[in-house]
Design a protein around this motif. Structure first.
Motif, PDB file in Angstrom:
ATOM      1  N   LEU A 112      31.342  23.060   3.627  1.00  0.00           N
ATOM      2  CA  LEU A 112      29.984  24.079   3.563  1.00  0.00           C
ATOM      3  C   LEU A 112      28.836  22.977   3.835  1.00  0.00           C
ATOM      4  N   VAL A 113      27.855  23.414   4.568  1.00  0.00           N
ATOM      5  CA  VAL A 113      26.836  22.315   4.644  1.00  0.00           C
ATOM      6  C   VAL A 113      25.493  23.395   4.923  1.00  0.00           C
ATOM      7  N   GLU A 116      20.734  28.096  12.443  1.00  0.00           N
ATOM      8  CA  GLU A 116      20.367  27.337  13.730  1.00  0.00           C
ATOM      9  C   GLU A 116      20.807  26.055  13.538  1.00  0.00           C
ATOM     10  N   ASP A 117      20.914  25.403  14.862  1.00  0.00           N
ATOM     11  CA  ASP A 117      21.077  23.840  14.709  1.00  0.00           C
ATOM     12  C   ASP A 117      20.072  23.037  14.114  1.00  0.00           C
ATOM     13  N   PRO A 118      20.306  22.197  13.546  1.00  0.00           N
ATOM     14  CA  PRO A 118      21.560  21.432  13.375  1.00  0.00           C
ATOM     15  C   PRO A 118      22.216  21.754  11.993  1.00  0.00           C
ATOM     16  N   GLN A 119      23.555  21.370  12.065  1.00  0.00           N
ATOM     17  CA  GLN A 119      24.203  21.462  10.437  1.00  0.00           C
ATOM     18  C   GLN A 119      23.615  20.392   9.930  1.00  0.00           C
ATOM     19  N   MET A 168      14.732  23.347   8.263  1.00  0.00           N
ATOM     20  CA  MET A 168      16.123  23.163   7.609  1.00  0.00           C
ATOM     21  C   MET A 168      16.471  23.768   6.046  1.00  0.00           C
ATOM     22  N   ALA A 169      17.488  24.378   6.093  1.00  0.00           N
ATOM     23  CA  ALA A 169      17.905  24.676   4.757  1.00  0.00           C
ATOM     24  C   ALA A 169      18.589  23.577   4.118  1.00  0.00           C
ATOM     25  N   ILE A 170      18.300  22.942   3.014  1.00  0.00           N
ATOM     26  CA  ILE A 170      18.918  21.839   2.463  1.00  0.00           C
ATOM     27  C   ILE A 170      19.528  22.076   1.268  1.00  0.00           C
ATOM     28  N   GLU A 171      20.728  22.014   1.129  1.00  0.00           N
ATOM     29  CA  GLU A 171      21.415  22.966   0.020  1.00  0.00           C
ATOM     30  C   GLU A 171      22.633  22.074  -0.627  1.00  0.00           C
TER      31      GLU A 171
END
Length: 266
Positions: A165-166, A176-179, A198-201
């Motif tokens: 999971l990313v 959305e892109d990017p992963q 981005m969602a950084i998680e």
């Protein structure tokens, strides 16, 4: 396809992200032993609707709840249920909102009552690693720099960094892109440009990095039953320093006021 946002769109996204932060702050006020995760789901849904938005997760690919509640060995995508939280649980609450056509999406892990020093360290390290990764989300860096920073910070403590999971791009669509992996190599991956959101998680396990899908088709658990911790911010790439669209301050303030929650790792 990478969708870079205008400054005006970034401002709208920040409104959605901050509503998620405020929703999580309301959740932080109510968590205690004996409360069910379904009660948390109900409160969060009502709060989001009362503030002119709708929950991102409800009916997303047929997901049947409004938020995600992942307890102990659940990494992500846990179903709210009649399970009553108990002293010693850790719970990641992941919330999404849609307002003004844009998504906000982030998560926070809460500690209920007394836990071992090992759990406290896992929570602190995972949370700190989020900000270590965010420092790399600047113009001129590469996507792999974010993943490397998070991976290195956690693996030096012996933790398992989830690969299945990313994180992800964020905008008018929730994914959305990017992963955005929580692992990687320095200097690899796409070049980061201004106004990529981005969602950084980081999703970090105390034990092995491997996970499995539960029978409900959604819930992801650690393969060895070890605890897992999840923190997430919405971040916009900028020159020099990333812009964090979401805000942990109201969540932390509510968390510190709730005698049922453990903030001793701060």
């Amino acid at each position: 396809m990478i969708l870079y946002k205008t400054n005006e769109e970034v401002e709208l996204m920040q409104i959605s992200a901050l509503l998620v932060s405020d929703t999580l702050a309301e959740v932080a006020k109510m968590i205690k032993p004996g409360i069910t995760t379904l009660q948390i789901d109900k409160l969060a849904n009502e709060y989001i609707l009362d503030h002119g938005a709708v929950p991102s997760f409800y009916n997303y690919n047929d997901f049947p709840f409004h938020i995600i509640t992942s307890v102990n060995d659940v990494v992500v995508h846990g179903f709210p249920s009649d399970y009553e939280l108990v002293d010693g649980d850790i719970i990641s609450v992941d919330v999404g909102t849609i307002k003004n056509g844009f998504h906000g999406d982030h998560a926070y892990t809460f500690i209920i009552g007394e836990v071992s020093p090992e759990i406290l360290k896992l929570v602190k390290t995972t949370k700190d690693s989020l900000f270590v990764g965010i420092k790399e989300a600047v113009v001129g860096k590469r996507l792999g720099d974010i993943g490397y920073a998070i991976q290195n910070y956690n693996e030096k403590e012996g933790y398992g960094v989830v690969r299945d999971l990313v994180g992800h791009g964020l905008g008018r669509d929730m994914h959305e892109d990017p992963q955005v992996p929580n692992y990687g190599r320095k200097g690899t991956g796409m070049l980061l440009k201004e106004n990529l959101v981005m969602a950084i998680e980081p999703m970090i396990n105390m034990g092995k990095k491997e996970v499995f899908l539960d029978d409900d088709g959604w819930t992801i658990r650690t393969v060895d039953g070890s605890p897992s911790v999840h923190f997430e911010h919405d971040v916009c790439v900028k020159k020099g320093e990333a812009l964090i669209l979401s805000n942990y301050a109201p969540i932390e303030a509510a968390e510190k006021q709730n005698i049922n929650l453990n903030t001793s790792y701060y």
